[in-house]
Design a protein around this motif. Structure first.
Motif, short mmCIF file in Angstrom:
data_model
loop_
_atom_site.label_atom_id
_atom_site.label_comp_id
_atom_site.label_asym_id
_atom_site.label_seq_id
_atom_site.Cartn_x
_atom_site.Cartn_y
_atom_site.Cartn_z
N ASP A 189 0.70 -0.93 -4.70
CA ASP A 189 -0.74 -0.72 -4.70
C ASP A 189 -0.97 0.72 -4.24
O ASP A 189 -0.99 1.00 -3.04
CB ASP A 189 -1.41 -1.73 -3.76
N TYR A 197 -1.60 9.40 -5.33
CA TYR A 197 -0.36 9.17 -4.60
C TYR A 197 0.81 9.09 -5.57
O TYR A 197 0.69 8.51 -6.67
CB TYR A 197 -0.44 7.88 -3.78
N THR A 253 -5.55 6.91 -10.81
CA THR A 253 -6.65 6.23 -10.14
C THR A 253 -6.02 5.28 -9.13
O THR A 253 -4.80 5.15 -9.09
CB THR A 253 -7.50 5.41 -11.13
N ASP A 254 -6.82 4.60 -8.31
CA ASP A 254 -6.25 3.50 -7.54
C ASP A 254 -5.58 2.56 -8.53
O ASP A 254 -6.16 2.23 -9.58
CB ASP A 254 -7.35 2.74 -6.79
N LYS A 273 0.82 -1.20 0.00
CA LYS A 273 0.00 0.00 0.00
C LYS A 273 0.86 1.26 0.00
O LYS A 273 1.63 1.50 0.94
CB LYS A 273 -0.95 -0.01 1.21
N ASN A 274 0.75 2.01 -1.11
CA ASN A 274 1.52 3.26 -1.29
C ASN A 274 3.00 3.05 -1.02
O ASN A 274 3.67 3.88 -0.39
CB ASN A 274 0.95 4.37 -0.40
N ASP A 324 -2.90 4.44 -3.91
CA ASP A 324 -4.17 5.17 -3.92
C ASP A 324 -4.11 6.25 -4.99
O ASP A 324 -3.03 6.75 -5.34
CB ASP A 324 -4.40 5.83 -2.56
N ALA A 325 -5.27 6.63 -5.50
CA ALA A 325 -5.35 7.70 -6.50
C ALA A 325 -4.65 8.96 -5.98
O ALA A 325 -4.78 9.32 -4.81
CB ALA A 325 -6.80 8.00 -6.83
#
Length: 238
Positions: A171, A176, A225-226, A143-144, A173-174
């Protein structure tokens, strides 16, 4: 000055056998593109969908590092070393074919397809003793972040192979963004978008688009986007 090569999803080779629908980033099987035989030591990147209960019968390999990353469903593996295992979504498997190995792969589920990447890298050592390894990845670490999933060292994070290569799964987030720095100055990066939309130094990449980049130190990756993506930091010379 960085040099880039863009491989959009719709320019890949495709072989739909019914039980197997395979998209080839590089020349493979009946798909041949003289300009896309490999990128550095990456020889194969196949994006495969395997129908329920179907798969590949026993077949041989040698002197290749074979990495399999399932994204949906399961893949049952058997090989001539006596390995019998199943890899699932969220796992990564590596097989060093070395001096020679035979294996089979099939979707053990009767009601679900299997989707995966299979990636072949030329090794930096020939005729090594064949080996097999699989682990479950830490999805939270992605995540990020660039979560390392493969390296040249058995003492490092992820699986290891006989090559000065590092793989990362991310992975984002939009909106980032994060800077990626090359691991070795002579290496390049091949990045494949798994899902979503990102920009790499301003170049937009959509789902299953890929970009190869050489002669750089840092690149800026931003999620529009994500988005999920795979970074392969690999030698450019065999």
């Amino acid at each position: 000055m960085a040099t880039t090569v863009l491989h959009t999803a719709d320019t890949r080779g495709n072989a739909n056998h019914g039980w197997l629908n395979a998209f080839h980033s590089f020349s493979f099987g009946n798909y041949y593109n003289a300009d896309r035989n490999q990128f550095g030591v990456v020889r194969v990147l196949n994006d495969d969908t395997i129908a329920a209960g179907m798969g590949f019968g026993t077949h041989p390999h040698n002197n290749m590092e074979i990495i399999t990353i399932p994204f949906e469903g399961d893949l049952a593996h058997k090989d001539s070393m006596g390995t019998s295992s199943t890899i699932k979504s969220g796992d990564i498997q590596v097989m060093s074919a070395g001096s020679g190995i035979q294996h089979s792969e099939f979707n053990p589920n009767a009601d679900q397809q299997t989707k995966l990447f299979q990636i072949w890298l030329f090794p930096n050592k020939k005729d090594v003793t064949p080996r097999y390894q699989q682990i479950t990845l830490d999805k939270a670490a992605q995540k990020n972040n660039f979560a390392q999933i493969l390296s040249p060292s058995a003492d490092d994070e992820g699986v290891w192979i006989h090559q000065d290569a590092w793989f990362y799964m991310a992975d984002f987030d939009a909106e980032y963004s994060k800077t990626y720095s090359i691991r070795k100055s002579e290496n390049g990066v091949y990045l494949m978008v798994i899902s979503g939309i990102i920009t790499v130094d301003g170049q937009e990449l959509k789902t299953k688009d890929a970009i190869g980049i050489t002669d750089f130190e840092d690149i800026e990756i931003k999620a529009q986007t994500d988005a999920k993506f795979l970074i392969m930091d690999i030698p450019m010379q065999l």
